[in-house]
Design a protein around this motif. Structure first.
Motif, PDB file in Angstrom:
ATOM      1  N   SER A  23      12.372-112.510  13.068  1.00  0.00           N
ATOM      2  CA  SER A  23      12.342-112.778  11.626  1.00  0.00           C
ATOM      3  C   SER A  23      13.717-112.608  10.994  1.00  0.00           C
ATOM      4  N   PRO A  31       8.097-100.869  20.660  1.00  0.00           N
ATOM      5  CA  PRO A  31       8.911-100.738  19.448  1.00  0.00           C
ATOM      6  C   PRO A  31       8.196-101.406  18.281  1.00  0.00           C
ATOM      7  N   ASN A  32       7.786-100.599  17.298  1.00  0.00           N
ATOM      8  CA  ASN A  32       7.050-101.202  16.193  1.00  0.00           C
ATOM      9  C   ASN A  32       7.462-100.616  14.833  1.00  0.00           C
ATOM     10  N   ASP A  33       8.685-100.093  14.790  1.00  0.00           N
ATOM     11  CA  ASP A  33       9.153 -99.544  13.521  1.00  0.00           C
ATOM     12  C   ASP A  33       9.263-100.653  12.484  1.00  0.00           C
ATOM     13  N   ASP A  34       8.933-100.317  11.278  1.00  0.00           N
ATOM     14  CA  ASP A  34       8.936-101.296  10.200  1.00  0.00           C
ATOM     15  C   ASP A  34      10.317-101.886   9.945  1.00  0.00           C
ATOM     16  N   GLU A  35      11.362-101.143  10.330  1.00  0.00           N
ATOM     17  CA  GLU A  35      12.724-101.626  10.095  1.00  0.00           C
ATOM     18  C   GLU A  35      13.142-102.709  11.082  1.00  0.00           C
ATOM     19  N   LEU A  36      12.437-102.799  12.212  1.00  0.00           N
ATOM     20  CA  LEU A  36      12.861-103.754  13.237  1.00  0.00           C
ATOM     21  C   LEU A  36      12.476-105.173  12.854  1.00  0.00           C
ATOM     22  N   PRO A  37      13.289-106.128  13.265  1.00  0.00           N
ATOM     23  CA  PRO A  37      12.880-107.525  13.067  1.00  0.00           C
ATOM     24  C   PRO A  37      11.589-107.790  13.843  1.00  0.00           C
ATOM     25  N   MET A  38      10.786-108.719  13.328  1.00  0.00           N
ATOM     26  CA  MET A  38       9.539-109.072  14.014  1.00  0.00           C
ATOM     27  C   MET A  38       9.791-110.251  14.949  1.00  0.00           C
TER      28      MET A  38
END
Ligand SMILES: Cc1cc2nc3c(=O)[nH]c(=O)nc-3n(C[C@H](O)[C@H](O)[C@H](O)COP(=O)(O)O)c2cc1C
Ligand code: SF4
Ligand code: SF4
Lengths: 182, 602
Positions: A64, A124-131
């Motif tokens: 994203s 890895p599923n942190d909200d800060e990471l790109p999807m």
């Protein structure tokens, strides 16, 4: 007339195309004479600070954030160029396109032979990471692209000639040896 | 299992060029080709395992996983869809409890899609363990599945409801109908087979045979239209240890089925034509390359060959002509449209993946096993018999100046009388539509997906090499059909599936074009997309074989003749629309890693 402004970025690419830009050797000095760089890894400017004439994109879109950066390039640049196989067709990263995204993630973080350290099987599923996108998209399927320079990476001469032609308005020379498709 | 495979390999004298036959028999014996079987083959044939595997992976009917005791292949052609395929498909899934592409847990039934099986005039049709089932309905599907569950053999499933003509013969017993609706010199019953071989040939030299064929101006009936006389002459002149005659009965172009009908009703004529060709080029071996979809004809055709041997129309010193030896064997494909391309066909005959060869050299110089070879269509051989019988001059009175003789058409789709029609070249499309009882016609696909889609303003065009050239497939579409989504897209998917993948143009551009079409159908298209389709399709010309070179035609010809259909979907106010949906694109990955998509923070 003020100098044309150029911006560049690397999305889902390997930076090889940027290396090829640098490969114009001493002509880089001439280039600096001809143009001004804005947002680009070349001068490390992180955000657009003024309207840009030519945006050069390396790599396709695999997540994203790539999409967002590409859209901001479209918004800020008059002309966009897809540089290299990855930007034009998705390139090497697009090899994953035939494999379901679940399998890719499993292989990368849980099943693959080199993931020994991830004993708890964390995704890895942190909200800060790109999807991650369902597949790798070529740039022209996300925004309008004006020109395509093929190669992996495109020859430095091709990049140089294209830039000069765009800036001077002269027709581009395309000798056979310069255009490569891989 | 090992012993059976060993026996099969030995039956073919451990000859690796017969790998296709070996694989077919193994697949039939076990319903799949196991890694054990591959091991045995690779040792006995002295080839690497991957070489065996790469041939297996090329063909749709081979599988390294069990396909079920009853493997059901439901035809996926556009016409099957027009005649209710969806309901039949759902019925199969409901009755078996599995989806297409799967096998029932007890290993009994497998469901698979397959490209056009040459039954367009009796759709929806399916192949179950090599037997063809035509005109399926959901009710019939229920019957078939219940019957299978209760242990019926495939022959019992047919219920003795055989088709017309020779389909009723004990050696055929097929549900298939020949549907011959109009006869000409080939389909006519006034020729007694063997007459030319026993009465005309003894008085003619091979050169004289070639001269008559040349004089007739007949061009190949398989689609490409190469002059047959020239081909035979080139081959006769080429030096080699042996010369081969190959009959192309791959008939893979969706919508064509006339070769099936010729081989059902007039096989002797085809075999006699092959023998005449053998006499002309100086070859003593002929091979009928028959598509696997027509495997149900094997026993029947072999009986015909035996009968012809008994009458000395095949064998040694045929018809008493000293040194005229010729025999024919049948070899099967295993599901691959591209194998109809003559050089791919040769590769397949030699037991390899059916990837077209680079040309030159052409088959007439280096063909089967590198020897001079002619490859002709079924109809071409059948026609050659009548030419030699009556002379090339006689033949030129039929048809037009540049397209002599008759053409057998396979006509299907929205018409009252689908079937096979033998007409003189020069027939026009309007006459054809009247003849088949087609009214309110929106479009006709001439020559199959690789041909052209024409609309009413072109129905006055005539069939012939200088105007509408065709291998014989004619599909009629009524006003009620949605040409783009039901026809053009189906054809594009056919090419994508059937590309052998050697050329990047054919492998990629077909996908790119189909994706663009889908984008347009979703209402996301802009005018530029239409321009792109037109100009990008040109790179397909650089492809190695005819498949790639014509693979853009469904889109190109519909765009040319039915542009308004595209324009209905086009957004006029925008000059660019990516058609990209970020929310949808991240859905699966977010779900898998366990996070809520968030579009507002970067
Ligand atoms: C993809 C492709 C599929 C073909 N399929 C067939 C076929 O099924 N039957 C056929 O006779 N010719 C087919 N052809 C044409 C053959 O390559 C060849 O031209 C023909 O068999 C020559 O015979 P003819 O001169 O008697 O027509 C195909 C060609 C291509 C490119
Ligand atoms: S095109 Fe080649 S050089 Fe450029 S980013 Fe992709 S892989 Fe690297
Ligand atoms: S054009 Fe397509 S089918 Fe023909 S050789 Fe190339 S990839 Fe194979």
């Amino acid at each position: 007339m003020s100098k044309p402004v150029i911006a560049t970025t690397s999305l889902a690419g390997c930076f090889g195309c940027h290396m090829s830009i640098l490969d114009i050797d001493e002509r880089i000095l001439q280039l600096i004479e001809l143009v001004e760089f804005n947002k680009s890894p070349v001068d490390d400017i992180k955000t657009f600070t003024k309207p840009v004439d030519i945006g050069i994109i390396e790599g396709g879109c695999c997540n994203s954030e790539n999409v967002e950066v590409l859209k901001s390039f479209r918004k800020n640049c008059k002309i966009l160029i897809s540089l290299g196989e990855c930007a034009i067709m998705g390139g090497l990263p697009a090899l994953r396109n035939g494999i379901p995204i679940e399998e890719c993630l499993h292989e990368a973080y849980i099943g693959g032979p080199t993931v020994g350290l991830n004993k708890m099987g964390i995704m890895p599923n942190d909200d800060e990471l790109p999807m991650l996108l369902d597949k790798v998209y070529p740039c022209h399927e996300i925004v309008k692209i004006d020109y395509f320079l093929p190669g992996c990476p495109p020859r430095a001469d091709l990049i140089w000639d294209a830039l000069v032609a765009l800036i001077t308005g002269d027709p581009m020379k395309l000798p056979y040896e310069v255009v490569k498709f891989d | 299992m090992k012993d059976t495979v060993k026996q099969i390999v030995e039956k073919y004298s451990k000859d690796k060029t017969r790998l296709m036959d070996i694989l077919i028999e193994t697949q039939e014996a076990f319903g799949f080709i196991s890694s054990e079987a591959i091991e045995v083959m690779s040792v006995m044939l002295n080839m690497s395992k991957v070489d065996v595997e790469q041939t297996i992976s090329f063909y749709h009917f081979f599988s390294t996983k069990p396909r079920g005791e009853y493997a059901i292949y439901l035809n996926d052609s556009a016409v099957a869809h027009m005649f209710g395929r969806q309901a039949v498909k759902e019925a199969f899934e409901k009755e078996t409890g599995i989806r297409f592409g799967e096998v029932t847990p007890d290993g009994k039934i497998g469901l698979f899609n397959t490209a056009c099986i040459g039954m367009n005039d009796q759709e929806p049709a399916a192949i179950i363990n090599n037997k063809v089932f035509t005109r399926l309905t959901p009710y019939r599907v229920g019957e078939i599945i219940r019957c299978i569950r209760s242990g019926c053999k495939v022959d019992e499933l047919i219920n003795e409801s055989y088709g017309d003509g020779k389909n009723q013969l004990p050696s055929l017993r097929a549900m298939v109908s020949s549907n011959i609706r109009r006869k000409g010199m080939i389909l006519s019953d006034d020729y007694v087979y063997g007459t030319v071989t026993s009465e005309v040939l003894p008085k003619m030299s091979p050169e004289a045979v070639i001269a008559e064929i040349k004089h007739s101006h007949i061009r190949g009936r398989g689609g490409a239209g190469f002059p047959t006389g020239l081909k035979w002459e080139f081959c006769r002149r080429s030096k080699g240890e042996k010369h081969y005659v190959i009959c192309n009965a791959d008939e893979g172009e969706p919508g064509t089925f006339k070769d099936r009908v010729i081989l059902t009703e007039k096989p002797e004529l085809v075999f006699e034509g092959m023998a005449i060709a053998g006499y002309a080029i100086g070859g003593d071996e002929g091979i009928l390359y028959l598509r696997y979809e027509y495997r149900y004809m094997k026993e029947y055709l072999e009986q015909v060959l035996d009968e012809m041997r008994n009458k000395n129309l095949l064998g040694k010193n045929i018809a008493g002509i000293e040194g005229f030896d010729f025999d024919i064997r049948i070899q099967f494909g295993a599901g691959a449209y591209v194998c109809g391309e003559e050089s791919a066909l040769l590769e397949s005959l030699e037991g390899k993946r059916g990837e077209p060869r680079d040309k030159p050299p052409f088959p007439v110089e280096k063909g089967y096993l590198n020897q001079p070879t002619i490859i002709n269509n079924v109809e071409t051989f059948a026609t050659a018999v009548r030419i030699v019988q009556n002379g090339g001059e006689w033949f030129t009175q039929f048809g037009t100046e540049d397209s002599t003789g008759t053409k057998i058409l396979s006509i299907s789709g929205d018409c009252m009388f689908p079937g096979v029609y033998e007409v003189n070249w020069g027939f026009n499309v309007n006459d054809m539509l009247n003849m088949v009882g087609a009214y309110d016609v929106q479009a006709v696909q001439v020559g199959g997906p690789s041909g052209t889609l024409i609309g009413p303003d072109e129905f006055n065009r005539t069939l012939g090499y200088s105007d509408l050239s065709t291998g014989g497939s004619m599909i009629v579409f009524g006003k009620q059909r949605n040409l783009l989504s039901d026809v053009v897209l189906n054809f594009m998917e056919f090419f994508i599936e059937e590309s052998c993948g050697s050329c990047s143009t054919c492998r990629n551009m077909t996908q790119v074009m189909a994706n663009k079409l889908k984008k347009i159908l979703k209402g996301k298209g802009v005018v530029k997309d239409l321009e792109d389709l037109r100009s990008w399709s040109k790179v397909l010309q650089a492809s190695r074989c005819g498949l790639g070179q014509t693979a853009g035609n469904p889109i190109i010809s519909s765009l040319k003749n039915f542009r308004h259909l595209y324009e209905e979907f086009i957004q006029k106010e925008k000059d660019f629309d990516e058609g990209f949906d970020l929310v949808a694109a991240v859905q699966d990955s977010c779900k898998y890693v366990g996070r809520v998509p968030n579009f507002h923070h970067h």
